[in-house]
Each structure stands twice: as C-alpha cells, then as structure tokens.
Design a protein around this motif. Sequence first.
Motif, PDB file in Angstrom:
ATOM      1  N   SER A 245      36.641  31.219  18.408  1.00  0.00           N
ATOM      2  CA  SER A 245      37.618  30.136  18.894  1.00  0.00           C
ATOM      3  C   SER A 245      36.841  29.786  20.557  1.00  0.00           C
ATOM      4  CB  SER A 245      38.968  30.247  18.471  1.00  0.00           C
ATOM      5  OG  SER A 245      39.256  31.812  19.598  1.00  0.00           O
ATOM      6  N   ASN A 246      37.094  28.572  20.828  1.00  0.00           N
ATOM      7  CA  ASN A 246      37.128  28.331  21.194  1.00  0.00           C
ATOM      8  C   ASN A 246      38.404  29.459  22.631  1.00  0.00           C
ATOM      9  OD1 ASN A 246      35.181  26.207  20.688  1.00  0.00           O
ATOM     10  ND2 ASN A 246      36.786  24.241  20.543  1.00  0.00           N
ATOM     11  N   VAL A 247      37.700  29.018  24.182  1.00  0.00           N
ATOM     12  CA  VAL A 247      38.580  30.178  24.831  1.00  0.00           C
ATOM     13  C   VAL A 247      38.907  28.969  26.304  1.00  0.00           C
ATOM     14  CG1 VAL A 247      37.869  32.091  23.612  1.00  0.00           C
ATOM     15  CG2 VAL A 247      36.232  31.097  25.850  1.00  0.00           C
ATOM     16  N   ARG A 248      39.582  29.812  26.315  1.00  0.00           N
ATOM     17  CA  ARG A 248      40.346  28.900  28.208  1.00  0.00           C
ATOM     18  C   ARG A 248      39.850  29.574  29.165  1.00  0.00           C
ATOM     19  NH1 ARG A 248      45.297  28.916  30.864  1.00  0.00           N
ATOM     20  NH2 ARG A 248      45.698  27.217  31.758  1.00  0.00           N
ATOM     21  N   TYR A 249      39.201  28.937  29.814  1.00  0.00           N
ATOM     22  CA  TYR A 249      38.174  30.011  31.362  1.00  0.00           C
ATOM     23  C   TYR A 249      38.227  29.279  32.330  1.00  0.00           C
ATOM     24  CZ  TYR A 249      34.162  30.269  27.803  1.00  0.00           C
ATOM     25  OH  TYR A 249      33.218  30.413  27.864  1.00  0.00           O
ATOM     26  N   ARG A 250      38.647  30.399  33.451  1.00  0.00           N
ATOM     27  CA  ARG A 250      39.967  30.460  34.350  1.00  0.00           C
ATOM     28  C   ARG A 250      39.207  31.124  35.724  1.00  0.00           C
ATOM     29  NH1 ARG A 250      45.625  32.370  33.702  1.00  0.00           N
ATOM     30  NH2 ARG A 250      44.638  33.792  31.925  1.00  0.00           N
ATOM     31  N   ILE A 251      39.034  30.528  37.099  1.00  0.00           N
ATOM     32  CA  ILE A 251      38.560  31.644  38.146  1.00  0.00           C
ATOM     33  C   ILE A 251      39.585  31.998  38.365  1.00  0.00           C
ATOM     34  CG2 ILE A 251      37.123  31.706  40.051  1.00  0.00           C
ATOM     35  CD1 ILE A 251      35.582  29.537  39.148  1.00  0.00           C
ATOM     36  N   LEU A 252      40.390  33.553  39.010  1.00  0.00           N
ATOM     37  CA  LEU A 252      41.214  34.057  40.002  1.00  0.00           C
ATOM     38  C   LEU A 252      39.984  34.103  41.335  1.00  0.00           C
ATOM     39  CD1 LEU A 252      43.919  35.149  39.751  1.00  0.00           C
ATOM     40  CD2 LEU A 252      43.487  37.494  38.770  1.00  0.00           C
ATOM     41  N   PHE A 253      40.411  33.683  41.791  1.00  0.00           N
ATOM     42  CA  PHE A 253      40.282  34.425  42.974  1.00  0.00           C
ATOM     43  C   PHE A 253      41.071  35.676  44.252  1.00  0.00           C
ATOM     44  CE2 PHE A 253      38.709  30.087  42.830  1.00  0.00           C
ATOM     45  CZ  PHE A 253      37.687  29.902  43.573  1.00  0.00           C
ATOM     46  N   LYS A 254      41.027  36.631  43.146  1.00  0.00           N
ATOM     47  CA  LYS A 254      41.228  37.878  43.148  1.00  0.00           C
ATOM     48  C   LYS A 254      40.128  39.055  43.217  1.00  0.00           C
ATOM     49  CE  LYS A 254      44.234  41.407  42.645  1.00  0.00           C
ATOM     50  NZ  LYS A 254      44.741  41.911  43.653  1.00  0.00           N
ATOM     51  N   ASN A 255      39.118  38.836  44.401  1.00  0.00           N
ATOM     52  CA  ASN A 255      37.801  39.245  44.460  1.00  0.00           C
ATOM     53  C   ASN A 255      38.128  41.296  44.152  1.00  0.00           C
ATOM     54  OD1 ASN A 255      35.014  39.699  46.344  1.00  0.00           O
ATOM     55  ND2 ASN A 255      35.325  38.342  45.604  1.00  0.00           N
ATOM     56  N   GLU A 256      36.680  41.612  43.664  1.00  0.00           N
ATOM     57  CA  GLU A 256      36.428  42.976  43.147  1.00  0.00           C
ATOM     58  C   GLU A 256      36.366  43.440  45.038  1.00  0.00           C
ATOM     59  OE1 GLU A 256      33.059  43.737  41.569  1.00  0.00           O
ATOM     60  OE2 GLU A 256      31.024  42.544  42.991  1.00  0.00           O
ATOM     61  N   LYS A 257      36.331  42.475  45.796  1.00  0.00           N
ATOM     62  CA  LYS A 257      36.274  43.417  47.737  1.00  0.00           C
ATOM     63  C   LYS A 257      37.118  43.427  47.286  1.00  0.00           C
ATOM     64  CE  LYS A 257      31.863  43.801  47.836  1.00  0.00           C
ATOM     65  NZ  LYS A 257      30.701  44.860  48.830  1.00  0.00           N
ATOM     66  N   LYS A 258      38.387  43.415  46.963  1.00  0.00           N
ATOM     67  CA  LYS A 258      39.197  44.595  47.082  1.00  0.00           C
ATOM     68  C   LYS A 258      40.769  42.768  48.036  1.00  0.00           C
ATOM     69  CE  LYS A 258      38.831  47.354  45.056  1.00  0.00           C
ATOM     70  NZ  LYS A 258      39.079  47.196  43.175  1.00  0.00           N
ATOM     71  N   PHE A 259      40.294  41.824  48.272  1.00  0.00           N
ATOM     72  CA  PHE A 259      40.743  40.567  48.666  1.00  0.00           C
ATOM     73  C   PHE A 259      41.141  39.854  47.268  1.00  0.00           C
ATOM     74  CE2 PHE A 259      36.385  39.159  49.806  1.00  0.00           C
ATOM     75  CZ  PHE A 259      36.400  37.583  49.071  1.00  0.00           C
ATOM     76  N   SER A 260      41.910  38.791  47.929  1.00  0.00           N
ATOM     77  CA  SER A 260      42.709  37.586  47.120  1.00  0.00           C
ATOM     78  C   SER A 260      43.276  36.764  47.949  1.00  0.00           C
ATOM     79  CB  SER A 260      43.945  37.657  46.561  1.00  0.00           C
ATOM     80  OG  SER A 260      45.765  38.119  47.447  1.00  0.00           O
ATOM     81  N   LEU A 261      42.512  35.390  47.253  1.00  0.00           N
ATOM     82  CA  LEU A 261      43.025  33.599  47.622  1.00  0.00           C
ATOM     83  C   LEU A 261      44.043  33.015  47.677  1.00  0.00           C
ATOM     84  CD1 LEU A 261      39.503  32.510  47.686  1.00  0.00           C
ATOM     85  CD2 LEU A 261      40.186  33.992  50.022  1.00  0.00           C
TER      86      LEU A 261
END
Length: 524
Positions: A245-261
Amino acid sequence: MKTKYLLIPLLLFASCNKGDDPEQIVFPDSGPVEHEMIVLGEQLEDPYSVANVTKALATLYPTKAGRTDVSATDLYVRFLPKNDDEFSRLLALGLDLSDHPCDYRILKEGDYYHDPSLSDDTITWQYAVVPTGFSFPEGIKAEVLDNCFISEHAVTRAGFDDEVDWAAVERLSFIQTGNGDLLQPETRAESFAPEGRITIVDEEYAGGKPIGVSGVKVVCNSFVKFATAYTDRDGYYRMGRKFSSNVRYRILFKNEKKFSLGVNLILVPASVSTLGTGNPEGVDFNVTKESDRKLFTRCVVNNAIYDYITRCSTEDMDIKTPPTDLRIWIFQKLSSSSTMMLHHGAVVDAVMLGQYLEIYKDLIKHFSPDVTIGVKDHGTYGDIYRAAVHEMAHCSHYASVGNGYWNHFIKYIILSYIGTGGQTYGNGTGSDAGYCEVGECWAYYMENVLSMERYGGPMPSYGTSYWFYPQIFRYLEERGLTRAMLFRALTAETVSKEALHARLVDLYPEYTSAIDQVFARYSN
C-alpha cells in the motif's frame, strides 16, 4: 520540579551571540509539509489485526484456514509516560514511538499530536508496535489496543506456511476492511521496500550540488506496519520491509550519531518533519533555502552536528566527541544560541531565575535541552552551520571538563546578562569571568577554522572584537600547535586565560616562546 529546569528561561536570552514565509515543499501525491498539530478523522479498520488477516486468509486459501498459524506476532500498544525519566525508559527499550494513533484517517498532516483528553502540559499518549513477548516496563501506564499479525515477523516460527502468498493476503485484507483505496493499482500489485535519497543544497559548498542529509531516521508506515532506516552520509536510505500500500513518510531527527533535534513548544525530545503519503517504492527528496523553513533549518543543524562529530575522530581533529544523547532545540524566532547542558546535569541557582519560570514552565516541564540554536537572523546554510559548530565546540569542551566547570561558565553568562541589561558576555570582570574567557575563546576559534575549512577563503573573524580573544588559538595553530594539542589544554583546572597560558607551556615547553608571545600580545 528539578532545579535544572529553572535555567531554560534565561538560555533564551543569555547565550552566544551570533525569515519568514517560505515556499512550501510539496511531497509527491501529497500536500505541503505541515508543522501544526495533526488533525485526525475517523478510526479505520486495521488490516493487520489477527481477525482481519485470518478472514483474508480464509477467503484466498479456504483449505488452509484453521491449519495456518495467524496468531499475534505483535501488539499495538500505547503508553502514557508521566515525565522525562519514564519517556527515556521507553526509548531505552528501542521502541519507535509515535505521538498519534496509527489507525485513524489523517485529515491534516502535521509534526505532532496531543490527545485532547489530556492537559497541554503533560506528555501525550505514545503509540508503538511491540512483539508479543514484550516485557512492559514496570510503573509506566500502558494499554494493549490490538493483536496484530505481520507476516515478516512470523517467518521463523512453527506453523508458518511459506507457500501462502502473504502479500496477496495483505492486499485482500486492505480491501475487506474498506482500505482498498490505499493500495497500489492492481496492475502493479506487488510489494516494495521503500528506498531513496534525502538531500539538501548548500549554495556555497560543493558547487551548489545537493548533498546528503546524513544520519537521520526515515520512518514509514501503513497502519501498524512500520519500517525505519537511517540515511547514510550521502543521504541514501533503504527500508528492510516491503509494502503493498501507499505509505506515510516522516523524517525523525534522532540521528544515528546519538543526538536529537527537539521541537519548539512541543513536549517531545526529537523533531519530526512529516512529508506525507507516497508510493511504497520510496522517494527522493531535496531541500533548499527556498523550502519549508523548519525543515531546512533542521536539516542544516543535523548535518553540521553530524559532520562535527565525525571530524572529532583521531584520524581528523582528534578532540573529544560531544556527549551522546545530546538534546538540541532550534528556535525560529531567536537569534542567539547556547550550550547549557541541562539534560546532562548542569544546574544553576533556582532563586536567580525564579522570576522567569512561570512563562516557560509548560515548555520545560518534561524535556530540558543541552543546546539551543537560534536561527532567526541566519538566512543561509553557512550562517546556521557556523552557529551549530560553535555550540558543538562548547560540547567538546564540556566533555573534557564536566558539570562543575560548566556550572561556573553558565552562571557567569547569566549573571552578566542580568547585570548589564543584555550584554551577553559582560565586560570580563567579576567572579567566574575566566571560565567564559576560555570557553568562548575556544568556541569562536573553532567556528572560524571550521567555517574556513568548509567554505575556503580567508579565516573569518567571528568573536575577535570581544575581550576573550579567540585569536590566541589561531595564532598558536599557525605556529605549529595542532587543534588536538590546543584542546588538551582545556582541562578542569584551566579556568582563566592565565591558567590556559600556564597549561600550554607545561604541555608544550618547546613552544614556550610562541606561547608567551601570543599571550603578551593579547593581554588585557
């Protein structure tokens, strides 16, 4: 309320000194990127519930009905954490949390949702999909909303029939539950693992060609079926799960370098930019200065911090990496930035800031930041980049000296602001001025050299008009002391320019002449 929360109001004002109706980004088959609260419509029938998958299986494979195991592989649940500690415990379990339910029609997209039955100054319900054997954390309110069957999770267990076309069962379940409009056309009735590239343009760098948005988490879902993937350094992502099916896309600003915005005024520790619903094959997405402002600034700050942390390695700058689990807030309506390290335990006298508490208590009640980035007057990628790396230089310094040192540093800045009516760094006099002198000398030096290394041209002169002289580090680097050598002088005992002078001579006696010369030149 913990003492550390009282610092937030001042960090909005007392900090490192360093537009707005942009064109909206349009996602394929979707509307513009939205940043207000999500508006939910009616609740939908979940095609992944055990009951609905069982019904679809019986329709397609009547002889297999009752002989094929479609018992629950997952539980659709929601949690109600009371505070930051409980929220952090959920995150520590590796859960991908959503602040809104997955089985409702979305009438209007947005970056967040708050359950109307809960007060605005509380954390809202957090939704997740967990395996059936999940151990629910003690003391955190939780509810099981549904039992779900996701075929990819059942492959290895006894009773799974690999002769069943589970993708076909999934599609039929969508149709039988009234969600057929979400499927791809029948002529393309197959499953896809979404993949693509998220990029951004820095007009002053790489000839203006798109560069990757690095290390961010791309999240896509259809009802309770989720997939996540981090972008690589060049912005490429590929999901490990297929969708029909169609999917819902989001960018989560929790970075793999272990910081979050984090998000302004929203009680969540990591920003989400909701891109909308699109094709399950994936999407390429490019962000520019003319794009949605919040998405642009989040991507720039993300990249600046990702690059800075990468460059801290022994192969490059060889300086201390900022602490993990950094929380960074971006303020669109402020020009100043700060590194207060509240989430990591820095504190300040509550009485000194009590007059400011009431205005901001709802904002700070649950999540306290380490770094704030003000982007009001920063129109270009380079402007935001310089502000971010300045604060990261402070974070490396903090990693070397700890909370005791940092409490003196931030106390001086706040008292200077109060005592001078808004002069951020004061005039270099008073108790603890030396902490500011060393800290800002280092941070402005790093801002200047990293800007020059990225954009070329002559060395910038940010901060050189202040009383703490970042020229000191620049002069010493030109005479042979590497960046790593300079950083090693930033110890907990280096609490003034005089202490920095002595520490450098002690570490590098062969450079005594050059060190003495620069400190004599930039003496007050």
